[in-house]
Scaffold this active site. Structure first.
Site: not given
Lengths: 338, 338, 338, 338
Positions: B152-155, B157
């Site tokens: 995932g994108c947040y993960a 980062a």
């Protein structure tokens, strides 16, 4: 306006916060806008600079040097930092109550000010009697103050809930404050970092751990040995601050106590609103409110959101709250709709 | 394109991440865009939906049911969560390598997935062999994988710096992750919370402590008993994520060690950049980079910034990095300018 | 880069258009970026000013005075108006081909330039041989030019369709050009009118009827007695221009003839796209295209839309098209994806 | 609120214009907000949908079917087009004065309505007595109206100056109206064309020559054989319309006559402001004003700018002006600051 209206003035009336003060004062039931000044725009009408007020606030801007010629009962200083400490000594604080929106009188300790602003304070005497205008925490002292130091925008957002939780002895560090501000926070003067193209489509942390509001926040916490790490960001909106305060509940403190503490605090004060879910800065922009929400994380983790309009509750409307208290009015006078 | 080009396909080619994959694949030196599908827009040209690609990517969108008729060596699934676990079992993973951009195969434990997505996993067998495609931490496993679960994108980062610091045993909790994302993170489907008027001039924290990436992050930390409080916000920009990770250095660890750990990590990987000062999301938007910066707070306080483009390093370009590794190419192949 | 690469330089490499040129040149198959200069930022790296290019374009900025020391075959002048007419006379135009992005050589008549820019032209001799680089209309003259005057952004948007329609004798006045530009059009230098807070949530017409591009457009129309009223607006986006050209079909001309004229024009040129419906500036931002659409109003009324990226087709990519022609390459060389 | 307050209601109180009406009515000195309804949100509080009004407008939303049970003297219909013509016939227009913000009663000719909205009008009888609420041009008829058809936002912007100039016989065609609107103009319902990512960083002309306001404008011009070409655009701002009206002065008319005509018109009406230079939509957003400016082009060319807030002067505040006139108050009552 009745004949007994209180004569009020604004020095620095064309900066963003000064202009908000002018708008608020133009609608206030007891204060009369008698003097507005701008060094750079003296002679022009206010609405020349803010054309949306054409036909509504067409008052002429004076040169600030004319301040000595006018008789004001209430004066707002919406000037850059380090300017007001050179104006205040020339005023008669017995006859003119002052609310200073610059940082000059915000530090109880002059040496903390000197360190933070890297300049020697020009008016240490008046600094001693200045009251920190964090309205909802300092109502009583403000009521009798001749000189109110209006808090910084970030500091207001951080301190309103944090002082409450620390006074109630509910939380422990480390404290992290992740704050996001609209671009008006940088003031009206153009710079390479405030152009549309620079700021649009970006979020940027800046002055991490070294922003001056870090010291201001630390100076007003009701506890020693607590210094939050303050991390401001700039986001592509005109106005508004959201601050997320990260810390831990003290052992044996449960979340309900924390929520109750903040709810009670908000219920006691007309311009604070407790929300069970955060509503973002859109819910506070162009209003005098500070919205507060606490959310429980897992074991030992807590976040408190604090949202306000940096130009209003973080500056002009809080200044007016303080002026209201100084003159014995309800602090929300002239700030609510309807 | 040489005759030995690898035939690649994208299912879900008109969503935001799918469309990024189409663009990247159309310029890749070794992969050939042989199949793009969209359930809703089958029959139309890609450039009909994304008019900026008229005269450049005018390829026709197929119905996803045609997938069984085509012979692909590489397949990207850019579909909503819980869709890919119903597609993968129908594929021959011996002949078609799969990079899944949905969440379906991201959890080592099927029961964690079931709890987080509130559904029973439809393909637990393939979940066992799936490799978590956090490229810079899992290069070796990805190289031999038949099925890569793209993070995932947040993960992405959060995990890129955090896994490094935890592996090197440099930091301790509590961990707080304050993340801000552009609105494309919510996907292309319109909703009341993604309209221009809803999002413009706002910053809004949402799903505080209950966002699904909280569980994804926790599932991939190289340490037990560490669960960060993850606080996502949506900000009024198209694309980009900035995550501020708050934690504390372990006692006896000084800041230089932390900085060295992250710098070394970035130097070893072409698409990571260490910066001494954060440069915001404008520096990573429309690029395949993740930018990392650590800044020392006072005693016991640390912040690490991690910035990336949610649609690229947080989705499509990381997927391509993973596909590159699967086929034995440099992970940055086709992603750098010039 | 092969050894026979053409040595190119950019003076003014840190302004918005200069920076676009640097990016385009860093990827060009035949031009080699040998010299980039900035008076203000000499000694710094390009990526220091544009951090997104860290690890990609880290070339050092020279002082423009070093121009005389380097041996360049191609030089782009991305300097403020009235600066280039003081640089060009010092160059040897036999050995260095120049594309000037300032306005200095755009007017066939020096006196028109003098009137428009309110200054006496410093280099009338070279002005005589300068070719106006409106690529798709002046290919042949550009091919042999030593000095190309790159058109203004608004002028490019307006002239590309308007010259076509006038040459084909299809339309008649009065002509009104309602143009809307992103804020990068004002250049990188901060001012009170380019701050985020000033421009956000606004659209503002400015310099109505007196903008300098009004004179530039008039100077390059293939008809006498036609002077459009040019009305530029600034809108809150980074980049892009949409121009709506209002006029009337000549009597006995029907709409199909107009559409055919523009379609044919677009089909003959790789970087023009005819669209039956306008697609907005999002379809051209960050691309080298100009998109053109004609729509029939009622009797005697016609609108033609012309959209381009002000920094690319309105400046840097058109400059590169012109340089390509000067050196005998296809005009789109180095400008297309893939 | 005194006991003689006029009982007012709003059907469709949660759409953008309905919500503006609720705000305006909550502060009005003579109207009392007695009934607000929303089919979809019945039972919720207004501030649940618009959280910024928490503690200020916490009134409960009713189901519109409850309309028959309440006794209202004034009713605003802020419903989608074609809905109000099915509500009005059920009302007793003798006891309840109606201001309809939908398009249903805007056309003097029912057949024009039928053609434009592609539906058969359900209430032709009431359409005959409906008065077009273009306040500043129709004050007298509005004063006695039982049913006011509030004009469309674009139509208001275009007609206010254009009717004046045509009545005074000063201008001639062809007429072109290039209008730009904020995104709230599309209403609150989410769609693929109103998402943040779709609209951000774009300007898009749409429904060129076929927008329904083209017919509405034509229907209210005081001249036959004049049909402007109306070209609406959507720009990335929340609210505001700027319309540029292009036409020609009649022969023998000089510009001073045109300026005088518009200046006089603005001076006669409190909520119109003539400006010598256009000030953009920032000067009218969140205000009840329409700002008008005329600028002379060259021979035979003229542009008139008209700016207003599409949700206020283009909808809710004009509706309140009309209600004020119906009840015999000054039209600006409750709309000015202070």
């Amino acid at each position: 306006m009745a004949s007994e209206a209180i004569r009020a003035g604004v020095v620095g009336a064309t900066g963003y916060t000064g202009a908000e003060l002018v708008q608020l004062l133009s609608e206030h039931p007891h204060f009369e806008l008698s003097f507005i000044s701008s060094r750079k725009n003296a002679g022009k009408n206010f609405s020349h600079l803010y054309p949306r007020f054409q036909d509504e606030i067409d008052q002429q801007l004076e040169h600030p040097d004319r301040l000595s010629e006018v008789d004001l009962e209430l004066l707002f200083l919406a000037v850059p930092h380090t300017v007001s400490m050179n104006i205040v000594p020339q005023l008669d604080l017995d006859s003119t109550q002052v609310v200073d929106l610059a940082a000059d009188y915000r530090f109880p300790s002059v040496s903390d000010f000197n360190d933070t602003y890297e300049i020697k304070h020009a008016d240490p005497d008046n600094n001693e009697q200045a009251v920190y205008g964090l309205t909802e925490h300092n109502r009583e002292q403000i009521a009798g103050a001749a000189l109110v130091a209006n808090p910084g925008c970030y500091a207001t957002a951080a301190l309103l809930p944090l002082v409450t939780l620390l006074k109630d002895n509910l939380v422990t560090g480390p404290f992290f404050i992740d704050a996001k501000s609209g671009i008006s926070g940088a003031g009206r003067k153009p710079s390479a970092t405030t152009t549309f193209v620079a700021r649009n489509e970006d979020i940027l942390p800046y002055k991490v751990g070294v922003h001056r509001h870090q010291a201001e926040i630390a100076a007003h916490l009701p506890a020693t040995d607590v210094e939050p790490l303050f991390v401001p960001h700039v986001i592509p909106v005109d106005r508004g601050i959201e601050a997320a305060l990260y810390c831990s509940p003290r052992s044996s403190v449960d979340f309900a106590q924390i929520e109750t503490s903040l709810k009670d605090f908000c219920e006691r004060h007309r311009l604070l609103r407790y929300r069970s879910e955060p509503a973002g800065i859109k819910a506070v922009a162009n209003t005098p409110y500070c919205d507060i929400t606490a959310i429980k994380g897992g074991e030992g983790r807590l976040v408190v959101f604090s949202c306000l309009d940096n130009l209003l509750k973080g500056a002009a409307s809080q200044a007016l709250q303080n002026a209201n208290l100084v003159f014995g009015f309800e602090s929300s006078t002239g700030l609510l709709r309807g």
